[in-house]
Design an enzyme around this catalytic site. Structure first.
Site, mmCIF file in Angstrom:
data_model
loop_
_atom_site.group_PDB
_atom_site.id
_atom_site.type_symbol
_atom_site.label_atom_id
_atom_site.label_comp_id
_atom_site.label_asym_id
_atom_site.label_seq_id
_atom_site.Cartn_x
_atom_site.Cartn_y
_atom_site.Cartn_z
ATOM 1 N N ARG A 59 39.056 48.270 25.488
ATOM 2 C CA ARG A 59 38.089 47.719 26.454
ATOM 3 C C ARG A 59 38.439 48.256 27.845
ATOM 4 N NH1 ARG A 59 36.793 45.230 22.325
ATOM 5 N NH2 ARG A 59 36.374 43.014 22.035
ATOM 6 N N TYR A 74 41.879 50.863 32.607
ATOM 7 C CA TYR A 74 43.181 50.854 31.932
ATOM 8 C C TYR A 74 43.417 52.056 31.015
ATOM 9 C CZ TYR A 74 43.184 46.068 33.691
ATOM 10 O OH TYR A 74 43.146 44.972 34.510
ATOM 11 N N ALA A 85 47.989 39.287 34.030
ATOM 12 C CA ALA A 85 47.526 38.361 35.077
ATOM 13 C C ALA A 85 48.569 37.289 35.406
ATOM 14 C CB ALA A 85 46.204 37.728 34.648
ATOM 15 N N ARG A 139 45.304 39.920 43.435
ATOM 16 C CA ARG A 139 46.243 40.719 42.616
ATOM 17 C C ARG A 139 47.353 41.347 43.466
ATOM 18 N NH1 ARG A 139 43.543 41.282 37.559
ATOM 19 N NH2 ARG A 139 41.292 41.316 37.874
ATOM 20 N N ARG A 199 43.195 46.605 44.473
ATOM 21 C CA ARG A 199 42.204 45.776 43.774
ATOM 22 C C ARG A 199 41.976 44.471 44.549
ATOM 23 N NH1 ARG A 199 43.493 45.660 37.486
ATOM 24 N NH2 ARG A 199 41.353 44.854 37.495
ATOM 25 N N SER A 209 47.347 49.588 36.626
ATOM 26 C CA SER A 209 46.460 49.836 37.759
ATOM 27 C C SER A 209 47.217 49.619 39.072
ATOM 28 C CB SER A 209 45.248 48.895 37.690
ATOM 29 O OG SER A 209 45.676 47.538 37.795
ATOM 30 N N HIS A 226 52.753 47.894 36.309
ATOM 31 C CA HIS A 226 51.308 47.650 36.267
ATOM 32 C C HIS A 226 50.609 48.984 36.081
ATOM 33 C CE1 HIS A 226 51.750 43.526 37.429
ATOM 34 N NE2 HIS A 226 52.620 43.923 38.333
ATOM 35 N N GLU A 229 59.202 45.892 36.600
ATOM 36 C CA GLU A 229 57.820 45.409 36.468
ATOM 37 C C GLU A 229 56.880 46.615 36.497
ATOM 38 O OE1 GLU A 229 56.880 42.835 39.759
ATOM 39 O OE2 GLU A 229 54.741 42.690 39.220
ATOM 40 N N ASN A 237 55.159 44.211 31.748
ATOM 41 C CA ASN A 237 53.865 44.144 32.428
ATOM 42 C C ASN A 237 53.365 42.726 32.183
ATOM 43 O OD1 ASN A 237 51.265 44.164 33.348
ATOM 44 N ND2 ASN A 237 50.711 46.127 32.408
ATOM 45 N N PRO A 240 49.220 38.791 28.855
ATOM 46 C CA PRO A 240 47.903 38.485 28.289
ATOM 47 C C PRO A 240 46.884 39.615 28.423
ATOM 48 C CG PRO A 240 48.330 37.189 30.275
ATOM 49 C CD PRO A 240 49.616 37.854 29.900
ATOM 50 N N ASN A 241 46.119 39.753 27.363
ATOM 51 C CA ASN A 241 44.993 40.694 27.256
ATOM 52 C C ASN A 241 45.405 42.153 27.113
ATOM 53 O OD1 ASN A 241 42.855 38.737 27.377
ATOM 54 N ND2 ASN A 241 43.385 38.469 29.533
HETATM 55 O O1 CA2 Z 1 47.374 46.838 36.022
HETATM 56 C C1 CA2 Z 1 47.988 46.112 35.238
HETATM 57 O O2 CA2 Z 1 48.752 46.548 34.393
HETATM 58 C C2 CA2 Z 1 47.742 44.606 35.267
HETATM 59 O O3 CA2 Z 1 48.981 43.957 35.024
HETATM 60 C C3 CA2 Z 1 46.759 44.327 34.158
HETATM 61 C C4 CA2 Z 1 46.292 42.878 34.118
HETATM 62 C C5 CA2 Z 1 45.809 42.430 35.489
HETATM 63 O O4 CA2 Z 1 45.472 41.061 35.452
HETATM 64 C C6 CA2 Z 1 46.840 42.677 36.562
HETATM 65 O O5 CA2 Z 1 46.308 42.286 37.793
HETATM 66 C C7 CA2 Z 1 47.223 44.135 36.611
HETATM 67 C C8 CA2 Z 1 45.154 42.722 33.121
HETATM 68 C C9 CA2 Z 1 45.510 43.138 31.744
HETATM 69 C C10 CA2 Z 1 44.266 43.128 30.931
HETATM 70 O O6 CA2 Z 1 44.291 44.271 30.125
HETATM 71 C C11 CA2 Z 1 43.123 44.702 29.595
HETATM 72 C C12 CA2 Z 1 43.152 45.910 28.953
HETATM 73 C C13 CA2 Z 1 42.005 46.410 28.417
HETATM 74 C C14 CA2 Z 1 40.829 45.695 28.504
HETATM 75 C C15 CA2 Z 1 40.809 44.472 29.138
HETATM 76 C C16 CA2 Z 1 41.951 43.963 29.670
#
Ligand code: CA2
Length: 167
Positions: A38, A43, A98, A132, A128, A123, A121, A119, A95, A30-31
């Protein structure tokens, strides 16, 4: 052989060649469709399409096909994992976004199909918020990469390719 028959043969050979190629599925949770548009401070500015293009070129150079799929829905990600088993996908790079910290059902599906996965990520989830720090995916993963930005996808691909080629 007529021209159209030889074209058909070539097309058939191309299809056979494609279907013989090992396949890797890249799943984005998701996202992650917002990547590059964003929160670039967390990211980065690379989009999902950019990631796919880079990975595809690297994989094709080794004769491996790459497919990418993003969904904001847990059920759709589970359906994609289940379909991967019937499609003969040999490796998954995921990936889970969340869902890493909340989903039991997606890692259950991955264990269910018994396709090895890495897997990723973008970040460093350990640097964080505390919620997480734990991922339900990590214990059954072949490996986990986090905190290296989008380079993590390329590193995961290299590891997957090494495992496919040396299998
Ligand atoms: O660091 C990562 O790749 C995460 O999987 C990204 C997730 C976060 O919930 C994990 O804890 C770590 C969030 C993905 C949201 O991606 C966005 C990208 C651009 C703008 C907003 C959100």
């Amino acid at each position: 052989m007529s021209k159209s028959t030889s074209n058909k043969t070539r097309a058939g050979n191309d299809n056979q060649e494609r279907s013989r190629r090992a396949r890797i599925l890249v799943l984005h949770g998701p996202n992650l469709n917002l990547l590059g548009r964003r929160e670039p401070e967390i990211y980065g500015s690379t989009t999902l399409a950019d990631i796919h293009t880079t990975m595809e070129a690297r994989a094709l150079a080794r004769g491996v096909q790459i497919e990418s799929y993003q969904s904001n829905s847990e059920g759709e990600l589970i359906d994609r994992v289940q379909a991967a088993a019937t499609e003969g996908i040999e490796f998954i790079i995921i990936n889970p976004g969340a869902y890493s910290h909340t989903s039991i059902a997606i890692p259950d599906a991955l264990r269910g199909v018994a396709i090895p996965y890495i897997e990723v990520h973008i970040s460093n989830i350990h640097a964080r918020e505390a919620f997480r720090h734990h991922s339900h995916f990590s214990a059954s993963a072949t490996g986990v990469i986090c905190g290296l930005g989008v380079q993590g996808y390329e590193l995961a691909l290299d590891a997957a390719l090494a495992r496919l080629v040396h299998a």
